[in-house]
Write a protein that holds these residues in place. Structure first.
Motif, short mmCIF file in Angstrom:
data_model
loop_
_atom_site.label_atom_id
_atom_site.label_comp_id
_atom_site.label_asym_id
_atom_site.label_seq_id
_atom_site.Cartn_x
_atom_site.Cartn_y
_atom_site.Cartn_z
N LEU A 1 0.79 -1.23 0.00
CA LEU A 1 0.00 0.00 0.00
C LEU A 1 0.82 1.28 0.00
O LEU A 1 0.37 2.31 -0.50
N GLY A 2 2.00 1.25 0.61
CA GLY A 2 2.77 2.46 0.80
C GLY A 2 3.40 3.06 -0.45
O GLY A 2 3.34 4.27 -0.66
N PRO A 3 4.00 2.25 -1.32
CA PRO A 3 4.69 2.81 -2.49
C PRO A 3 3.74 3.55 -3.44
O PRO A 3 2.56 3.20 -3.57
N TYR A 4 4.26 4.58 -4.09
CA TYR A 4 3.51 5.30 -5.13
C TYR A 4 3.66 4.51 -6.42
O TYR A 4 4.72 4.48 -7.04
N ARG A 5 2.59 3.85 -6.84
CA ARG A 5 2.64 2.95 -7.98
C ARG A 5 1.92 3.55 -9.19
O ARG A 5 0.88 4.20 -9.04
N ASP A 6 2.43 3.29 -10.38
CA ASP A 6 1.74 3.68 -11.60
C ASP A 6 0.58 2.74 -11.91
O ASP A 6 -0.35 3.11 -12.61
N GLU A 7 0.64 1.53 -11.40
CA GLU A 7 -0.41 0.56 -11.64
C GLU A 7 -1.44 0.57 -10.51
O GLU A 7 -1.14 0.95 -9.38
N CYS A 8 -2.67 0.20 -10.84
CA CYS A 8 -3.70 -0.02 -9.83
C CYS A 8 -3.55 -1.47 -9.37
O CYS A 8 -3.83 -2.40 -10.13
N ILE A 9 -3.12 -1.66 -8.12
CA ILE A 9 -2.73 -3.03 -7.74
C ILE A 9 -3.93 -3.98 -7.65
O ILE A 9 -3.78 -5.17 -7.91
N ILE A 10 -5.13 -3.47 -7.31
CA ILE A 10 -6.28 -4.37 -7.23
C ILE A 10 -6.85 -4.66 -8.62
O ILE A 10 -7.62 -5.60 -8.81
N GLY A 11 -6.44 -3.89 -9.61
CA GLY A 11 -6.92 -4.12 -10.97
C GLY A 11 -5.90 -4.72 -11.90
O GLY A 11 -6.26 -5.34 -12.90
N GLU A 12 -4.59 -4.56 -11.58
CA GLU A 12 -3.56 -4.96 -12.53
C GLU A 12 -2.49 -5.90 -11.98
O GLU A 12 -1.83 -6.59 -12.76
N ASN A 13 -2.29 -5.91 -10.67
CA ASN A 13 -1.21 -6.71 -10.09
C ASN A 13 -1.76 -8.08 -9.66
O ASN A 13 -2.39 -8.21 -8.61
N MET A 14 -1.51 -9.10 -10.45
CA MET A 14 -2.12 -10.41 -10.20
C MET A 14 -1.63 -11.02 -8.89
O MET A 14 -2.38 -11.75 -8.22
N GLU A 15 -0.40 -10.73 -8.50
CA GLU A 15 0.10 -11.26 -7.23
C GLU A 15 -0.73 -10.69 -6.07
O GLU A 15 -1.14 -11.41 -5.16
N PHE A 16 -0.99 -9.38 -6.13
CA PHE A 16 -1.79 -8.76 -5.07
C PHE A 16 -3.25 -9.22 -5.14
O PHE A 16 -3.87 -9.50 -4.11
N ILE A 17 -3.81 -9.29 -6.35
CA ILE A 17 -5.20 -9.72 -6.50
C ILE A 17 -5.39 -11.11 -5.90
O ILE A 17 -6.38 -11.37 -5.19
N THR A 18 -4.44 -12.00 -6.15
CA THR A 18 -4.52 -13.35 -5.58
C THR A 18 -4.44 -13.31 -4.07
O THR A 18 -5.23 -13.97 -3.37
N PHE A 19 -3.49 -12.54 -3.53
CA PHE A 19 -3.36 -12.40 -2.08
C PHE A 19 -4.66 -11.85 -1.47
O PHE A 19 -5.18 -12.38 -0.49
#
Length: 377
Positions: free
Chosen positions: A330-348
């Motif tokens: 949650l802390g880092p400033y990301r260019d990606e939306c992690i709940i929409g694009e990061n499959m590792e996070f979506i799975t977690f």
């Protein structure tokens, strides 16, 4: 519109959209405390200071609609009663708790509250809640489906200090909107609510949910042109693999959809949760952009997530937000939306939700059973 202008503040040059520059000047006269906090946010944002929107899910997320694409349904009493035979037994925040949250938010430098649900206008003592939040220290935004937001209600909201009406419109085709909302006549009510908001002198924002490929349709082109012609900003939410969309993978947007939206932002008054706002960079909003406060005090760091970072009923707001900023997801400033694009996070995320729902029907997942298992940077 999207034209960018420079806005000097105490030796700084801040890049703002032209409509934000106008609003900033208005706030200095009408809500000086809000203006002061916005200035402080700009002075300190380069040092990592955050001032997120607090989105209040009130009244146990009660709603007079049953929308096809709703991500709030698992939080609603009617859904819990259908699944368990009982309503949510957890202690609900009271007016005094919201007043204390407002006090802490003001000290922290937060200046925006969104009242949502379900449907916020169902709440019987909504006027008391708005007074507790304090509309002269914060911008109070009403998120509504527009069904009961007629001219009388719009004037009422403006008179008690409301700042903006955010009205949902999920298709510019009447039959399609009514079908998404499962409410015949809802399109016509939205159009009346738009007129009522303007006449009451409220800031106005339309919000719409984008499913896969909708941004390429004639309907969406007509919708964006309507917003441009009528000088109404359009906030676009994206169908993510959460809530109702867990069972409808065909709704979930792709990078192609997101790229098309980004291209349209330059021509139309369109923005998403990833767009720059109040001079802040357009990045993933977790903790930094929007936090949802559930009716039981649990704080979720993104409207699309079901994992909590702490409970405002048990610890100070600042401690909860700082914990979220230390989390590796949650802390880092990301260019990606992690709940929409990061499959590792979506799975977690989805695995944690599924495991939790085997033990209890109540969301969100508490910190110690979700983010707390995958904790720090």
């Amino acid at each position: 519109m999207k034209t960018l202008t420079t806005f000097p503040e105490e030796g700084q040059t801040v890049i703002l959209r032209s409509d934000e520059s106008r609003k900033r000047q208005d706030q200095s006269k009408q809500r000086p405390r809000v203006h002061e906090k916005i200035q402080a946010f700009h002075r300190n944002s380069l040092e990592g200071v955050i001032s997120p929107i607090l989105r209040l899910k009130i009244n146990r997320s009660l709603c007079n609609f049953k929308c096809e694409h709703c991500c709030e349904e698992p939080y609603m009493s009617r859904d819990l009663k259908a699944r368990t035979g009982n309503i949510d037994p957890r202690k609900q925040m009271e007016i005094s708790d919201y007043a204390e949250l407002s006090r802490q938010a003001d000290e922290y430098g937060i200046f925006r509250f969104v009242l949502t649900g379900g449907e916020a206008l169902i709440m019987k003592n909504l006027d008391e809640l708005i007074e507790a939040v304090d509309p002269y220290k914060h911008l109070v935004i009403l998120d509504t489906n527009g069904w009961t937001f007629d001219e009388e209600r719009a004037r009422w909201f403006a008179d008690i200090g409301g700042y903006k009406a955010q009205i949902s419109l999920d298709s510019f085709v009447e039959a399609e909107h009514d079908a998404w909302r499962n409410k015949p006549g809802s399109y016509k009510r939205v159009m009346k609510a738009i007129t009522a908001s303007k006449r009451a002198g409220l800031e106005l924002l339309l919000s719409t949910c984008i499913v896969k490929d909708r941004v390429f349709s004639q309907e969406f082109s007509d919708f964006t042109n309507y917003c441009k012609d009528n000088d109404v900003p359009l906030y676009v939410t994206l169908a993510k693999p959460v809530g109702s969309a867990r069972e409808h993978e065909e709704w979930v947007v792709t990078k192609r959809d997101v790229d098309r939206l980004k291209a349209l932002e330059d021509e139309f008054n369109i923005f998403t949760h990833m767009s720059p706002s109040y001079g802040s960079p357009g990045k993933c909003i977790t903790v930094k952009g929007i936090n949802t406060v559930n009716h039981d005090g649990e704080i979720v760091p993104c409207p699309y997530m079901d994992l909590s970072i702490g409970n405002i009923m048990h610890e100070p707001l600042g401690d909860v937000l700082e914990r979220g900023m230390k989390n590796k997801w949650l802390g880092p400033y990301r260019d990606e939306c992690i709940i929409g694009e990061n499959m590792e996070f979506i799975t977690f995320h989805n695995d944690a939700v599924a495991l939790h729902l085997k033990e209890t029907p109540y969301l969100p997942v508490p910190y110690e059973k979700g983010f707390g298992l995958n904790e720090s940077l």
